[in-house]
Design a protein around this motif. Structure first.
Motif, PDB file in Angstrom:
ATOM      1  N   LEU A 211       0.897  -1.334   0.108  1.00 18.46           N
ATOM      2  CA  LEU A 211      -0.023   0.040  -0.074  1.00 18.46           C
ATOM      3  C   LEU A 211       1.087   1.302  -0.352  1.00 18.46           C
ATOM      4  CD1 LEU A 211      -2.967  -1.082   2.352  1.00 18.46           C
ATOM      5  CD2 LEU A 211      -2.748  -0.832   0.070  1.00 18.46           C
ATOM      6  N   VAL A 212       1.936   1.191   0.722  1.00 18.02           N
ATOM      7  CA  VAL A 212       2.841   2.444   0.707  1.00 18.02           C
ATOM      8  C   VAL A 212       3.374   2.718  -0.650  1.00 18.02           C
ATOM      9  CG1 VAL A 212       5.093   3.428   1.701  1.00 18.02           C
ATOM     10  CG2 VAL A 212       3.348   2.351   3.305  1.00 18.02           C
ATOM     11  N   SER A 213       3.765   1.481  -1.260  1.00 23.11           N
ATOM     12  CA  SER A 213       4.331   1.391  -2.725  1.00 23.11           C
ATOM     13  C   SER A 213       3.635   2.247  -3.872  1.00 23.11           C
ATOM     14  CB  SER A 213       5.169   0.135  -3.030  1.00 23.11           C
ATOM     15  OG  SER A 213       5.939  -0.084  -2.033  1.00 23.11           O
ATOM     16  N   VAL A 214       2.516   1.491  -3.543  1.00 17.50           N
ATOM     17  CA  VAL A 214       1.157   2.051  -4.542  1.00 17.50           C
ATOM     18  C   VAL A 214       0.710   3.444  -4.585  1.00 17.50           C
ATOM     19  CG1 VAL A 214      -0.767   1.324  -5.687  1.00 17.50           C
ATOM     20  CG2 VAL A 214       0.641  -0.220  -5.090  1.00 17.50           C
ATOM     21  N   PHE A 215       0.147   3.666  -3.342  1.00 14.93           N
ATOM     22  CA  PHE A 215      -0.552   4.641  -2.900  1.00 14.93           C
ATOM     23  C   PHE A 215       0.362   6.007  -2.724  1.00 14.93           C
ATOM     24  CE2 PHE A 215      -3.662   1.779  -2.193  1.00 14.93           C
ATOM     25  CZ  PHE A 215      -4.832   2.293  -2.861  1.00 14.93           C
ATOM     26  N   ILE A 216       1.464   5.869  -2.200  1.00  3.08           N
ATOM     27  CA  ILE A 216       2.506   6.807  -1.919  1.00  3.08           C
ATOM     28  C   ILE A 216       3.050   7.495  -3.372  1.00  3.08           C
ATOM     29  CG2 ILE A 216       4.710   7.533  -0.725  1.00  3.08           C
ATOM     30  CD1 ILE A 216       2.487   7.272   0.932  1.00  3.08           C
ATOM     31  N   THR A 217       3.173   6.017  -4.126  1.00  8.49           N
ATOM     32  CA  THR A 217       3.568   6.734  -5.531  1.00  8.49           C
ATOM     33  C   THR A 217       2.721   7.657  -6.188  1.00  8.49           C
ATOM     34  OG1 THR A 217       5.038   4.737  -5.614  1.00  8.49           O
ATOM     35  CG2 THR A 217       4.471   5.951  -7.799  1.00  8.49           C
ATOM     36  N   ARG A 218       1.612   7.105  -6.276  1.00  3.49           N
ATOM     37  CA  ARG A 218       0.271   7.897  -6.711  1.00  3.49           C
ATOM     38  C   ARG A 218       0.237   9.530  -6.321  1.00  3.49           C
ATOM     39  NH1 ARG A 218      -4.797   3.851  -7.278  1.00  3.49           N
ATOM     40  NH2 ARG A 218      -3.604   2.240  -8.690  1.00  3.49           N
ATOM     41  N   ILE A 219       0.519   9.602  -4.591  1.00  4.98           N
ATOM     42  CA  ILE A 219       0.276  10.795  -3.840  1.00  4.98           C
ATOM     43  C   ILE A 219       1.269  11.637  -4.388  1.00  4.98           C
ATOM     44  CG2 ILE A 219       0.460  11.898  -1.980  1.00  4.98           C
ATOM     45  CD1 ILE A 219      -1.304   9.661  -0.849  1.00  4.98           C
ATOM     46  N   GLN A 220       2.658  11.085  -4.539  1.00  2.09           N
ATOM     47  CA  GLN A 220       3.857  11.914  -4.713  1.00  2.09           C
ATOM     48  C   GLN A 220       3.607  12.402  -6.538  1.00  2.09           C
ATOM     49  OE1 GLN A 220       5.826  13.083  -3.595  1.00  2.09           O
ATOM     50  NE2 GLN A 220       6.521  11.662  -1.566  1.00  2.09           N
ATOM     51  N   ARG A 221       2.988  11.528  -7.408  1.00  2.39           N
ATOM     52  CA  ARG A 221       2.913  11.970  -8.554  1.00  2.39           C
ATOM     53  C   ARG A 221       1.858  13.189  -8.691  1.00  2.39           C
ATOM     54  NH1 ARG A 221       0.653   7.566 -11.197  1.00  2.39           N
ATOM     55  NH2 ARG A 221      -1.701   8.175 -10.690  1.00  2.39           N
ATOM     56  N   ASN A 222       0.762  13.244  -7.682  1.00  2.00           N
ATOM     57  CA  ASN A 222      -0.042  14.346  -7.742  1.00  2.00           C
ATOM     58  C   ASN A 222       0.636  15.638  -7.103  1.00  2.00           C
ATOM     59  OD1 ASN A 222      -2.215  12.623  -8.503  1.00  2.00           O
ATOM     60  ND2 ASN A 222      -2.974  12.083  -6.238  1.00  2.00           N
ATOM     61  N   LEU A 223       1.552  15.374  -6.397  1.00  5.81           N
ATOM     62  CA  LEU A 223       2.180  16.725  -5.635  1.00  5.81           C
ATOM     63  C   LEU A 223       3.134  17.030  -6.851  1.00  5.81           C
ATOM     64  CD1 LEU A 223       3.094  15.490  -2.178  1.00  5.81           C
ATOM     65  CD2 LEU A 223       1.248  16.881  -2.855  1.00  5.81           C
ATOM     66  N   ARG A 224       3.737  16.132  -7.704  1.00  2.00           N
ATOM     67  CA  ARG A 224       4.676  16.473  -8.802  1.00  2.00           C
ATOM     68  C   ARG A 224       3.783  17.374  -9.888  1.00  2.00           C
ATOM     69  NH1 ARG A 224       7.049  11.511  -8.161  1.00  2.00           N
ATOM     70  NH2 ARG A 224       5.826  10.659  -9.721  1.00  2.00           N
ATOM     71  N   GLN A 225       2.679  17.151 -10.163  1.00  2.00           N
ATOM     72  CA  GLN A 225       1.627  17.591 -11.106  1.00  2.00           C
ATOM     73  C   GLN A 225       1.468  19.028 -10.549  1.00  2.00           C
ATOM     74  OE1 GLN A 225      -1.472  14.922 -11.803  1.00  2.00           O
ATOM     75  NE2 GLN A 225      -0.330  13.721 -13.202  1.00  2.00           N
ATOM     76  N   ARG A 226       1.347  19.189  -9.240  1.00  2.00           N
ATOM     77  CA  ARG A 226       0.759  20.546  -8.426  1.00  2.00           C
ATOM     78  C   ARG A 226       2.039  21.276  -8.623  1.00  2.00           C
ATOM     79  NH1 ARG A 226       1.378  20.765  -2.296  1.00  2.00           N
ATOM     80  NH2 ARG A 226       3.539  20.568  -3.048  1.00  2.00           N
ATOM     81  N   ASP A 227       3.331  20.883  -8.383  1.00  2.00           N
ATOM     82  CA  ASP A 227       4.510  21.582  -8.651  1.00  2.00           C
ATOM     83  C   ASP A 227       4.645  22.305  -9.957  1.00  2.00           C
ATOM     84  OD1 ASP A 227       5.110  21.362  -5.968  1.00  2.00           O
ATOM     85  OD2 ASP A 227       6.500  19.462  -6.132  1.00  2.00           O
ATOM     86  N   ALA A 228       4.318  21.264 -11.049  1.00  2.00           N
ATOM     87  CA  ALA A 228       4.566  21.641 -12.256  1.00  2.00           C
ATOM     88  C   ALA A 228       3.325  22.827 -12.534  1.00  2.00           C
ATOM     89  CB  ALA A 228       4.251  20.387 -13.273  1.00  2.00           C
ATOM     90  N   ARG A 229       2.416  22.702 -12.188  1.00  2.00           N
ATOM     91  CA  ARG A 229       1.401  23.821 -12.382  1.00  2.00           C
ATOM     92  C   ARG A 229       1.900  25.084 -11.829  1.00  2.00           C
ATOM     93  NH1 ARG A 229      -2.318  19.709 -10.618  1.00  2.00           N
ATOM     94  NH2 ARG A 229      -3.245  18.831 -12.261  1.00  2.00           N
ATOM     95  N   LEU A 230       2.371  25.206 -10.485  1.00  2.00           N
ATOM     96  CA  LEU A 230       2.942  26.412  -9.781  1.00  2.00           C
ATOM     97  C   LEU A 230       4.025  26.673 -10.733  1.00  2.00           C
ATOM     98  CD1 LEU A 230       2.954  25.212  -6.279  1.00  2.00           C
ATOM     99  CD2 LEU A 230       1.276  26.781  -7.369  1.00  2.00           C
ATOM    100  N   ALA A 231       4.870  26.026 -11.125  1.00  2.00           N
ATOM    101  CA  ALA A 231       6.052  26.071 -12.001  1.00  2.00           C
ATOM    102  C   ALA A 231       5.542  27.149 -13.278  1.00  2.00           C
ATOM    103  CB  ALA A 231       7.181  25.146 -12.455  1.00  2.00           C
ATOM    104  N   ALA A 232       4.563  26.432 -14.092  1.00  2.00           N
ATOM    105  CA  ALA A 232       3.963  27.049 -15.179  1.00  2.00           C
ATOM    106  C   ALA A 232       3.446  28.621 -14.987  1.00  2.00           C
ATOM    107  CB  ALA A 232       2.934  26.380 -15.819  1.00  2.00           C
ATOM    108  N   ALA A 233       2.663  28.537 -13.659  1.00  2.00           N
ATOM    109  CA  ALA A 233       2.215  30.071 -13.162  1.00  2.00           C
ATOM    110  C   ALA A 233       3.268  30.839 -12.947  1.00  2.00           C
ATOM    111  CB  ALA A 233       1.498  29.776 -11.939  1.00  2.00           C
TER     112      ALA A 233
END
Length: 472
Positions: A211-233
Motif C-alpha cells: 500500500l505504501v509503494s502504490v499509494f505513496i507513488t500516486r500521491i507523489q505524482r499528484n504533488l509533482r503535477q501540482r509543482d508543475a502547475r505552480l512552475a507554469a504559473a
C-alpha cells in the motif's frame, strides 16, 4: 467590447515627467517571480482533490481487506471474534466512503484543505483502533498498520498536523495495551510460519509495503503535477513582469526620442525650403526620403506612447475589418521591401471594428519575421472562421528549428544572433492571449513556415452604437 487594453505594458508618465528605463547598476535585483495567489490556490486544490480521491480508493481497499481477513479468521482459523460488531464497523466505514465518493463525483470539492485530509485520516485511524480493540489490541499483528496512517499523514499533511497524527496513533497504541477484548492467539515465534501470529506479521508487512509503494507513488505524482502547475504559473508571471519592464523601457525610449526627432524634422523642413538647396534635385530627393523616414519614426514613437499611456483610446479608430486589413497591407508594403507580397483578404461580409496600433504592430511583427526568413515571398491570408478573425502569415524560408518551435512564444527564443531577438513573437503571443485569442505556428510541408493568429471578433468589434444614435 472594442479595442485592445495594453495598459499593463507600461506606466503612464505624468505631464512634464520623463519616464526613464530602470538602471541595472542602481536598481537592486528583483526577487524571483512567484505564482499568483489564485494560481497557487488552484494548483493546491487540484492536488488536494486528487489526494482525497486516493484516500477514498485506499479506504475501499481497506474495506475489502478487512472483510477477507475477518472471514478467514472466523471461519478458516476458527478464532472467536465479535463477528457482528466487526462487520458493523466495516459497514460504517463503507458508508462513510460511499458518501465521500458521491460527494467527489456529484459535488466536487473546490478546495481540499489540510484539515479535511486530516479528518479523513482520523476516520481511518478510528476504524483501525476499533477493530484492534475488538480483536486483541496490541496483541493483534495488524497493529503495525498504524505506520501506514502515519506515512500517509507525513506525505499529505504539513507541520502540526503530522505531529498530531503521530501523537494520536501513539496514544491509540498505548490505550490498546490496556483496553481490548482478548484474542485467542498464541505468540510463539519459534514455530515460524506455522505460528498464526508470525503469519499475521508477514501479512501485515506485505500490506504495509504494497500500500505504501502504490499509494505513496500516486500521491507523489499528484504533488509533482501540482509543482508543475505552480512552475507554469511562475513562468507566466515572469513573462508578464517582463512585458511590464519592456513597456517601461519602450515608453522611456519614446520620450527620449521625441525631442530629437522633432528637431530633425524642423531642420529637414528648413532645408527643403532653402533656395540654395532647391536647385539640387538629388539633394531634394534625399531630403524628402529623410522626411518620410523621420515621419515614420515619429509615428512609431507616438504609437508606443499612445499604447502605454492614458491617451491610448485616442489611438483607436473606428473602421472595418476589411478596411483595417487593406490599410495594414498598404502601410507594410510601402515601408518594407519584398519581391512578392500576396494578400488574400477573404474575410467575407465586413464587420465594424476598432483599429489599434498594438493590433497593427502585432501583425507587423509576424510579417517582418516572415520577410527576414523569406525576402522573395510573403503571404497574408485573412479569413472569417466562426466568431474569429484569422490571419495566417506564410513564407518560403527555412522554417522554424524544432527546438524553437517547441518553445515558441517564450522570450528570446530565436536563432538570430543579435540582442533582443525573439521578443517579436513573444509580444504577439501575449497580445493575442490578452484578447482571448491564440497563436499557432508550424512548418509547411512544401517548405517555409506559417504563423496563424486567431482573434475573437468580440474583442476587437465596435460596441453597439444604437444607444448613441438617440443623441443625434
Amino acid at each position: 467590447g472594442g479595442g485592445l487594453d495594453c495598459g499593463t505594458l507600461g506606466a503612464s508618465p505624468q505631464p512634464g515627467q520623463l519616464l526613464r528605463p530602470p538602471s541595472m547598476t542602481s536598481t537592486p535585483a528583483a526577487p524571483p517571480p512567484t505564482a499568483s495567489p489564485d494560481s497557487t490556490r488552484s494548483a493546491n486544490a487540484a492536488a488536494g482533490l486528487k489526494n482525497l480521491q486516493q484516500l477514498v480508493q485506499l479506504r475501499w481497499t481497506a474495506v475489502f481487506g478487512q472483510v477477507v481477513t475477518i472471514e478467514a479468521a472466523h471461519y478458516g482459523l476458527g478464532l472467536a471474534l465479535p463477528y457482528r460488531e466487526m462487520l458493523t464497523v466495516i459497514a460504517a466505514l463503507a458508508l462513510f466512503n460511499l458518501l465521500s465518493t458521491l460527494r467527489l463525483r456529484w459535488r466536487p470539492v473546490p478546495d481540499v484543505s489540510a484539515p479535511e485530509l486530516f479528518v479523513a485520516l482520523l476516520v481511518d485511524v478510528g476504524v483501525l483502533t476499533t477493530q484492534l480493540y475488538l480483536s486483541g489490541g496490541i496483541a493483534n499483528p495488524f497493529v503495525f498498520l498504524y505506520l501506514l496512517q502515519v506515512t500517509l499523514g507525513a506525505v499529505l499533511l504539513r507541520g502540526a498536523y503530522i505531529w498530531s497524527m503521530v501523537i494520536i496513533t501513539t496514544l491509540c497504541v498505548g490505550l490498546l495495551t490496556r483496553y481490548h477484548l482478548p484474542l485467542p492467539l498464541v505468540h510463539d515465534l519459534r514455530e515460524g510460519f506455522s505460528s498464526l501470529y508470525a503469519f499475521g506479521l508477514i501479512v501485515c508487512f506485505v500490506l504495509n509495503a504494497t500500500l505504501v509503494s502504490v499509494f505513496i507513488t500516486r500521491i507523489q505524482r499528484n504533488l509533482r503535477q501540482r509543482d508543475a502547475r505552480l512552475a507554469a504559473a511562475r513562468r507566466r508571471r515572469a513573462e508578464e513582469e517582463h512585458i511590464v519592464r519592456m513597456g517601461l523601457l519602450a515608453s522611456g525610449a519614446a520620450h527620449e526620442l521625441g525631442t530629437p526627432l522633432s528637431t530633425v524634422a524642423v531642420i529637414l523642413g528648413d532645408w527643403a525650403r532653402d533656395p540654395r538647396l532647391a536647385s539640387d534635385r538629388l539633394l531634394q530627393e534625399d531630403i524628402a526620403e529623410m522626411q518620410a523616414q523621420v515621419l515614420r519614426c515619429k509615428s512609431t514613437v507616438s504609437g508606443i506612447l499612445l499604447a502605454t499611456g492614458e491617451a491610448r483610446s485616442e489611438a483607436s479608430a473606428q473602421t472595418t475589418v476589411r478596411a483595417f486589413v487593406d490599410a495594414l497591407v498598404q502601410d507594410w508594403r510601402t515601408t518594407r521591401s519584398v519581391d512578392t507580397f500576396v494578400c488574400d483578404n477573404e474575410f467575407g461580409t465586413d464587420v465594424p471594428m476598432v483599429s489599434d496600433t498594438t493590433l497593427q504592430q502585432m501583425v507587423f511583427n509576424v510579417l517582418d519575421n516572415a520577410r527576414e526568413a523569406s525576402p522573395s515571398w510573403v503571404r497574408l491570408a485573412v479569413t472569417h472562421e466562426g466568431d474569429d478573425l484569422c490571419l495566417v502569415v506564410s513564407d518560403r524560408g527555412p522554417g522554424f528549428a524544432p527546438e524553437i518551435l517547441q518553445r515558441l512564444g517564450s522570450p528570446y527564443q530565436s536563432t538570430k544572433n543579435r540582442p533582443g531577438a525573439g521578443l517579436g513573437l513573444f509580444l504577439v503571443f501575449n497580445v493575442a492571449r490578452t484578447l482571448g485569442g491564440s497563436v499557432a505556428a508550424r512548418n509547411r510541408a512544401e517548405g517555409g513556415a506559417e504563423v496563424a493568429i486567431r482573434l475573437p471578433l468580440a474583442a476587437i468589434a465596435l460596441p453597439d452604437v444604437s444607444t448613441n444614435d438617440h443623441g443625434h
